[in-house]
Design a protein around this motif. Structure first.
Motif, short mmCIF file in Angstrom:
data_model
loop_
_atom_site.label_atom_id
_atom_site.label_comp_id
_atom_site.label_asym_id
_atom_site.label_seq_id
_atom_site.Cartn_x
_atom_site.Cartn_y
_atom_site.Cartn_z
N GLN A 1 -46.30 23.45 -13.99
CA GLN A 1 -46.95 22.23 -13.47
C GLN A 1 -46.65 21.03 -14.36
N THR A 2 -46.85 21.18 -15.63
CA THR A 2 -46.65 20.08 -16.56
C THR A 2 -45.23 19.54 -16.46
N GLU A 3 -44.28 20.47 -16.48
CA GLU A 3 -42.88 20.04 -16.43
C GLU A 3 -42.56 19.34 -15.10
N ALA A 4 -43.07 19.95 -14.01
CA ALA A 4 -42.76 19.38 -12.69
C ALA A 4 -43.33 17.97 -12.56
N LEU A 5 -44.61 17.81 -12.96
CA LEU A 5 -45.22 16.49 -12.80
C LEU A 5 -44.50 15.46 -13.65
N ALA A 6 -44.09 15.85 -14.82
CA ALA A 6 -43.38 14.92 -15.68
C ALA A 6 -42.06 14.51 -15.04
N ALA A 7 -41.36 15.52 -14.51
CA ALA A 7 -40.06 15.22 -13.88
C ALA A 7 -40.23 14.30 -12.67
N ILE A 8 -41.22 14.64 -11.84
CA ILE A 8 -41.43 13.82 -10.61
C ILE A 8 -41.75 12.38 -10.98
N SER A 9 -42.58 12.19 -11.97
CA SER A 9 -42.96 10.82 -12.29
C SER A 9 -41.77 10.00 -12.75
N GLY A 10 -40.75 10.69 -13.28
CA GLY A 10 -39.58 9.95 -13.74
C GLY A 10 -38.55 9.67 -12.66
N ILE A 11 -38.75 10.23 -11.47
CA ILE A 11 -37.76 10.07 -10.39
C ILE A 11 -37.77 8.66 -9.83
N ALA B 1 -48.03 15.17 -5.92
CA ALA B 1 -47.24 14.27 -6.77
C ALA B 1 -45.97 13.84 -6.03
N LEU B 2 -45.35 14.81 -5.33
CA LEU B 2 -44.14 14.49 -4.54
C LEU B 2 -44.47 13.47 -3.45
N GLU B 3 -45.59 13.71 -2.75
CA GLU B 3 -45.95 12.80 -1.64
C GLU B 3 -46.24 11.39 -2.15
N GLU B 4 -46.95 11.39 -3.30
CA GLU B 4 -47.29 10.10 -3.87
C GLU B 4 -46.02 9.34 -4.23
N SER C 1 -43.07 9.83 -3.03
CA SER C 1 -42.35 9.49 -1.80
C SER C 1 -42.91 8.20 -1.18
N ALA C 2 -44.24 8.13 -1.14
CA ALA C 2 -44.87 6.94 -0.57
C ALA C 2 -44.47 5.69 -1.36
N THR C 3 -44.47 5.84 -2.68
CA THR C 3 -44.10 4.71 -3.54
C THR C 3 -42.66 4.26 -3.23
N LEU C 4 -41.78 5.27 -3.18
CA LEU C 4 -40.37 4.92 -2.96
C LEU C 4 -40.16 4.31 -1.56
N THR C 5 -40.85 4.85 -0.54
CA THR C 5 -40.72 4.30 0.83
C THR C 5 -41.21 2.86 0.87
N ALA C 6 -42.34 2.65 0.23
CA ALA C 6 -42.90 1.29 0.22
C ALA C 6 -41.92 0.34 -0.43
N ARG C 7 -41.27 0.84 -1.52
CA ARG C 7 -40.34 -0.02 -2.22
C ARG C 7 -39.13 -0.33 -1.31
N ASP D 1 -35.29 7.63 -7.12
CA ASP D 1 -34.67 7.44 -5.81
C ASP D 1 -34.98 8.61 -4.90
N GLU D 2 -34.83 8.38 -3.62
CA GLU D 2 -35.31 9.35 -2.64
C GLU D 2 -34.48 10.62 -2.63
N ALA D 3 -33.18 10.54 -2.97
CA ALA D 3 -32.34 11.75 -3.02
C ALA D 3 -32.81 12.65 -4.15
N ALA D 4 -33.07 12.06 -5.31
CA ALA D 4 -33.53 12.84 -6.45
C ALA D 4 -34.88 13.47 -6.14
N LEU D 5 -35.68 12.74 -5.41
CA LEU D 5 -37.01 13.27 -5.06
C LEU D 5 -36.86 14.51 -4.17
N GLU D 6 -35.93 14.43 -3.21
CA GLU D 6 -35.70 15.57 -2.33
C GLU D 6 -35.18 16.77 -3.14
N GLU D 7 -34.28 16.47 -4.09
CA GLU D 7 -33.76 17.51 -4.99
C GLU D 7 -34.91 18.15 -5.76
N ALA D 8 -35.81 17.32 -6.24
CA ALA D 8 -36.94 17.81 -7.03
C ALA D 8 -37.85 18.68 -6.17
#
Lengths: 339, 793
Positions: free
Chosen positions: A9-19, A71-74, A76-82, A21-28
């Motif tokens: 969990q810790t690693e995943a959340l840290a990685a997601i927060s650093g993403i 965390a992924l949805e959040e 994603s929403a941020t990136l879409t809004a951007r 772009d949307e491609a990287a998010l999908e990869e994550a």
């Protein structure tokens, strides 16, 4: 096991927060939640977990999956809004509008419509009659002497068959009384014609609004109240109106109505705006003879009539200096009245 | 009519009235004040002290004048008609005079050809006292230099007397009316009806042979001296803009303006035998004193001697029988002519005189002999001579007004105010009526008081509508057909304005040349309606349609640089069938030309409007089911009948198309001009006046696309009509979504075009299975192929 899940969990959340772009998010998403992810593998390891710990581990698995998912949805929403914002960022809202053609009504229509709306609120219905009229409807029935100057060919347009172009909308009074029985409460807008050369203050065809109210007990006081109300509605509640005695063949007593005009930069003055009066009993007698009944017996009914020039109303209302502007249809003129 | 305030004050004292109070008094008497002439400041009486030739200008004189200041004033003057010692009007520096055409000029101190001139001596025209003679206005010698000219010629009112009040066509008449309204005494005589001269029935001397002159009098005065009138008389006439002529003529004019009774003076020596009042012979020639020759008809009344006509009765005297400087014996005519006869003659001959103006409105017969007496007295005073002791009279006075009964309750009922009997009776009495039993006796000059309502009018007029409390009452009114039509058109007008159209209003009278622009006349045998007496050849037909006017408006706007135009007009059009009454219709017409949108950043090269834009607009204002059906009509390119519905049941509303470019270019329009004109009644009838709810579809539909290759000249309307007529219950609707043509013939043969339709199938009771849709669709395709020979792509 529980500790490993915390680590995932810790690693995943840290990685997601650093993403970023949307491609990287999908990869994550695939990396953290997909079939080959550590979390899925950990889930598969449930069968090796001792029975007494299964409940805690299962709960933990869900918590971790939910945390990563949100965390992924959040993100994603941020990136879409951007992305959405970026898509419209280049719009310059201060650019002039894309063009839709503009249009508008003729000032005479606007003025007439206002008059009609007011008079309809006062219980008047519209009426109409032909513009090519018989001499009887235009003159005889309106108590106009046979040798009245208005009948001259110098003043009135005639046709070879003896008919004429009506010189006033008052002929609609007759047309209406021929068909209807009292109470009659009508207004008739329409064209009238006089054999005038066209200049700033004359048109060979002009626009009038006629009014007629016939019933038992109609009085001069009713006429006065009606026209005062009308002019105050159209020109404002402080409008001053005066009634000057005058003469028309088809009303008696007859009056001309003046309005006190306050125009910017000009001396205040009374200007003539309408003619009116009580329907002359001779008109009722003539109509009665034509109808062959006593519906318009002058000893039983009375009535008032009024007439005004719509062109004149428009000139006053809009400060139009020259009547010819009303028939030239210059768009630069017409577009001034869009309101 | 010009009425001098000073002259009025011979009869009523209005000294405490201001000009605006007098204006109001006249206005509320029903006498419209069209203008008030009053002389300007700094205009005074001056006496010419000396006059010498200008050193540098032959035509100018240098005068020293007495302006009342005690010091001579130098004026350079071009007039020749004065002599030293004359009194003349002098405009001092600062005086503002009317320069005509609404302009003024201010007198200053200046030099004329190098000589100081400190003001201007004036003619009657220059100070607005009528045309007058050329040269300076010579004033009465009795006036003191320095007297403001305004005191000599006080204000003059220009009055409009309504045709029902001929009794007010004189100073006495106006004074009588105003005295009654202002409750002031009338000074002097109220009526000139009293004659003290014995009357002689003059069957020998005067022959009356026409009913249009029931009463004629003549008085002979011998040995008069014709000369200039005294200054009081000249000033009186000049003050109201009349030109003094000689003492006899001036007296007749004075009495006309004083009493309203026209008089005429003949030179007795120029009459051959007695007076004959008769109808003119057809074609009889008459030279009037205005220098014009008239051809008379048997409808005209003449005053004649044994051999010739010497006057047109009541209208104008003759050139060769009037009073001149050499006249010694005068025959003074005073008569009563019937109004209709004088009106007829005056109108037919186009002569209008102060005399005919009064006779044709109605004079007071009772006044005739009295005014004659008055005139004779003045003639004897001013011109000497000796009058015959008797007044020659032929005919008899017409009946005076009959008494009129008025019930005061009727008066109150018409006016709608609680007037007391005292008020009503008081008003009528003040106007010179006298109560005799139940009825009112009417004065002989009030020809307009015949019926009870005429008396009500007097009461209402004098009481004033200001004093009548306002009242309102209403009746419920059902909407009429006219209301319905008005609302229908107003809604369309609003829609068109929203669609970018400006409403025009063109004159309904057009020229013969404009008729060729008309599109509305479609039936053979219908013709445009032509005026019998047009003003000019630009306006001799009533418009048969609205397009001629719209084209004129479009052309005018083009010339002002407005190229993108959307105009519409609604209104009446006129046509005449071969037999029977002219027909009037309400029409609606549209005109579009120029770019589809304004050029802007968004579209730098907007395309030009085409016929399909016009159709799009028409679909916005017409009911569903609009079709353009091509018709043969050479007046337009792509002429189409505007129809609602299909086939025989279609309602034909009017015509649309493109104005022939050659005609457009004549009107200075280079772009295609799209026009449409419709009959509003038909448009109204075609609408769905009672829209009703229908259930919305519960099941989805399924659409199939079909692209077909057809000959390029096959109208899309033919395909659409074919699909509409195709009997397939599942077929809901269809839409043309693609049109492809290739003029280069590369992607598609030049003589072909590709049309792609989307066809929607739906059932109201189930979701369609794919095979059902396929079956229905292939039936349509088969039908298209066999019926229209189309190929599918």
């Amino acid at each position: 096991m529980l500790a490993e899940l915390d680590t995932i969990q810790t690693e995943a959340l840290a990685a997601i927060s650093g993403i970023d772009d949307e491609a990287a998010l999908e990869e994550a998403r695939v990396g953290f939640l997909g079939k080959k992810s550590r979390l899925t593998e950990a889930g598969a390891g449930m069968r090796d977990v001792p029975a007494d710990l299964k409940k805690d581990v299962g709960q933990k698995l869900n918590e971790v999956r939910n945390a990563i998912t949100s965390a992924l949805e959040e993100k994603s929403a941020t990136l879409t809004a951007r992305r959405d914002a970026a898509a419209f960022a280049s719009i310059d809202p201060t650019l002039p509008a894309r063009s839709l053609p503009k249009g508008g009504l003729h000032p005479l229509t606007l003025v007439l419509d206002e008059a009609v709306r007011i008079l309809r609120r006062m219980g008047f219905a519209l009426a109409e009659g032909p513009e090519i009229e018989t001499e009887w409807h235009c003159f005889d029935a309106l108590n106009t002497p046979a040798d009245h100057p208005a009948r001259n060919e110098t003043d009135t347009f005639y046709f070879e068959n003896g008919k004429l172009l009506r010189t006033h909308t008052s002929s609609v009074q007759i047309r209406t009384m021929e068909k209807e029985v009292p109470p009659v409460r009508i207004i008739a807008p329409g064209s009238a014609f006089r054999r005038d050369e066209i200049d700033a203050t004359h048109l060979s065809a002009f626009n009038q609004l006629e009014g007629l109210y016939v019933d038992r007990g109609v009085t001069l006081a009713d006429l006065k109240g009606t026209l005062e109300y009308f002019f105050r509605e159209i020109f404002g509640s402080k409008t001053e109106v005066r009634f000057r005695p005058h003469f028309f063949p088809f009303t008696e007593p007859s009056f001309e109505v003046d309005l006190k005009l306050h125009a910017a930069g000009r001396a205040v003055k009374w200007i003539e705006i309408a003619g009116c009066g009580m329907v002359d009993p001779a008109v009722f007698t003539e109509v009665g003879a034509k109808r062959g009944d006593s519906a318009y017996d002058p000893s039983a009914i009375t009535g008032f009539a009024f007439g005004m020039g719509i062109d004149r109303l428009a000139m006053i209302m809009y400060g139009i200096p020259d009547l010819r502007l009303l028939i030239e249809n210059d768009v630069r003129f017409l577009q001034q009245f869009r309101g | 009519m010009n009425v001098s305030l000073q002259w009025l004050s011979d009869h009523v004292d209005f000294s405490e009235y201001s000009m605006s109070q007098l204006d109001e008094l006249l206005t509320f008497a029903g006498i419209e004040v069209e203008g008030i002439q009053s002389l300007p400041d700094h205009l005074v009486v001056a006496e010419v002290l000396s006059s010498e030739r200008h050193p540098d200008a032959e035509k100018l004189s240098v005068c020293q004048v007495d302006d009342g200041s005690g010091k001579p004033r130098q004026i350079v003057c071009g007039a020749k008609n004065y002599k030293v010692g004359d009194k003349v009007p002098l405009a001092l520096p600062g005086c503002v005079l009317d320069a005509g055409g609404g302009k003024t000029f201010t007198i200053g101190e200046g030099k004329l050809r190098g000589v100081d001139s400190l003001g201007m001596m004036c003619s009657s025209k220059e100070i607005g006292l009528g045309e007058g003679a050329d040269g300076l206005l010579i004033l009465p010698a009795t006036l003191k230099p320095g007297t403001p000219l305004r005191d000599v010629f006080p204000a003059v009112f220009e009055l409009e007397i309504t045709p029902n009040r001929p009794d007010c066509l004189s100073h006495l008449g106006v004074a009588r009316e105003l005295a009654a309204l202002a409750k002031k005494p009338l000074k002097g005589i109220a009526h000139h009806g009293v004659s003290t001269t014995p009357v002689k029935a003059a069957a020998d001397e005067i022959t009356l042979s026409s009913e249009t002159c029931p009463y004629y009098t003549a008085r002979l005065i011998r040995g008069v001296t014709v000369s200039e009138s005294p200054s009081w008389l000249k000033v009186k006439l000049e003050s109201i803009g009349l030109r003094p002529i000689n003492n006899i003529v001036d007296i007749t004019n004075y009495l006309l303006m004083e009493t309203g009774q026209p008089l005429h003076a003949f030179d007795m020596s120029k009459l051959d035998g007695g007076i004959v009042v008769r109808a003119a012979a057809d074609g009889e020639k008459f030279l009037a004193l205005n220098g014009e020759e008239y051809a008379l008809s048997s409808d005209d009344l003449v005053i004649a001697d044994k051999t010739r006509a010497v006057a047109i009765g009541g209208v104008m005297g003759g050139e060769d029988s009037g009073v001149t400087e050499t006249t010694t014996d005068v025959l003074l005519e005073a008569a009563y002519f019937t109004p209709a006869a004088v009106r007829r003659t005056g109108r037919r001959l186009g002569i209008h005189s102060d005399s005919s103006y009064r006779f044709e409105r109605g004079t007071d017969p009772l006044q005739v002999a009295g005014v004659s007496d008055f005139a004779v007295k003045l003639i004897l005073d001013l011109a000497g001579g000796k009058a015959d002791p008797e007044l020659l009279v032929a005919g008899s006075l017409p009946d005076g007004p009959k008494p009129v009964a008025l019930e005061n309750d009727y008066c109150r009922a018409v006016i709608g105010a609680p007037l007391t009997d005292e008020t009503i009776n008081g008003i009528l009495t003040s106007l010179g009526l006298t109560k005799a039993g139940e009825a009112w006796e009417i004065p002989s000059y009030r020809l307009d008081l015949v019926r009870p309502i005429d008396l009500v009018e007097e009461v209402a007029r004098v009481y004033g509508l200001d004093n009548v409390p306002s009242h309102t009452r209403a009746t419920f009114s059902a909407a009429s057909k006219a209301d319905e039509a008005y609302d229908f058109m107003r809604a369309i007008q609003d829609r068109l304005a929203s669609l970018g159209f400006y409403e025009t209003r063109n004159l309904k009278l057009i020229s013969a040349a404009q008729l060729s622009d008309d599109l509305a006349t479609t039936h053979r045998g219908m013709s445009p309606v032509r005026l019998k007496n047009p003003l000019n050849d630009e306006q001799d037909y009533l418009r048969p349609g609205l397009i001629p006017g719209l084209l004129a408006s479009a052309s005018r706007n083009q010339r002002f640089g407005r190229h993108d135009l959307r105009l519409f007009e609604s209104g009446r059009v006129f046509t005449a069938p071969p037999k029977g009454d002219e027909i009037e219709h309400e029409h609606l017409a549209l005109l579009m030309t120029g770019a589809r949108v304004n050029r802007s950043w968004a579209d730098g090269k907007p395309s030009a409007l085409d016929l399909h834009d016009l159709r799009a607009v028409l679909e916005q204002i017409c009911p569903e089911g609009l079709n353009f059906v091509p018709v043969d009509d050479t007046r337009l390119l792509c002429a189409c009948s505007i129809e609602i519905g299909e086939g025989k049941k279609a309602s034909k509303l009017g015509l649309a198309g493109i104005v022939p470019p050659a005609r457009a270019r004549e009107l200075d329009i280079d772009a295609p001009v799209l026009v449409a004109e419709m009959n509003v009644k038909k448009l109204m009838a075609a609408r769905n006046a009672d829209p009703a709810h229908a259930d919305l579809p519960k099941f989805p539909g399924s659409s199939r696309d079909v692209a077909m290759l057809v000959p390029r000249d096959l109208p899309a309307g033919t395909i659409a009509a074919f699909i509409s007529a195709h009997e397939e219950p599942l077929l809901q609707s269809f839409e043309l979504f693609d049109l492809f043509e290739d003029s280069d013939g590369v992607k598609l043969a030049k003589d072909k075009k590709s049309l792609a339709y989307s066809i929607l199938y739906r059932s109201s009771d189930r979701t369609l299975e794919a095979h059902e849709v396929e079956t229905a669709h292939s039936k349509l395709l088969d039908s298209l192929k066999s019926g229209l020979h189309v190929d599918f792509r």
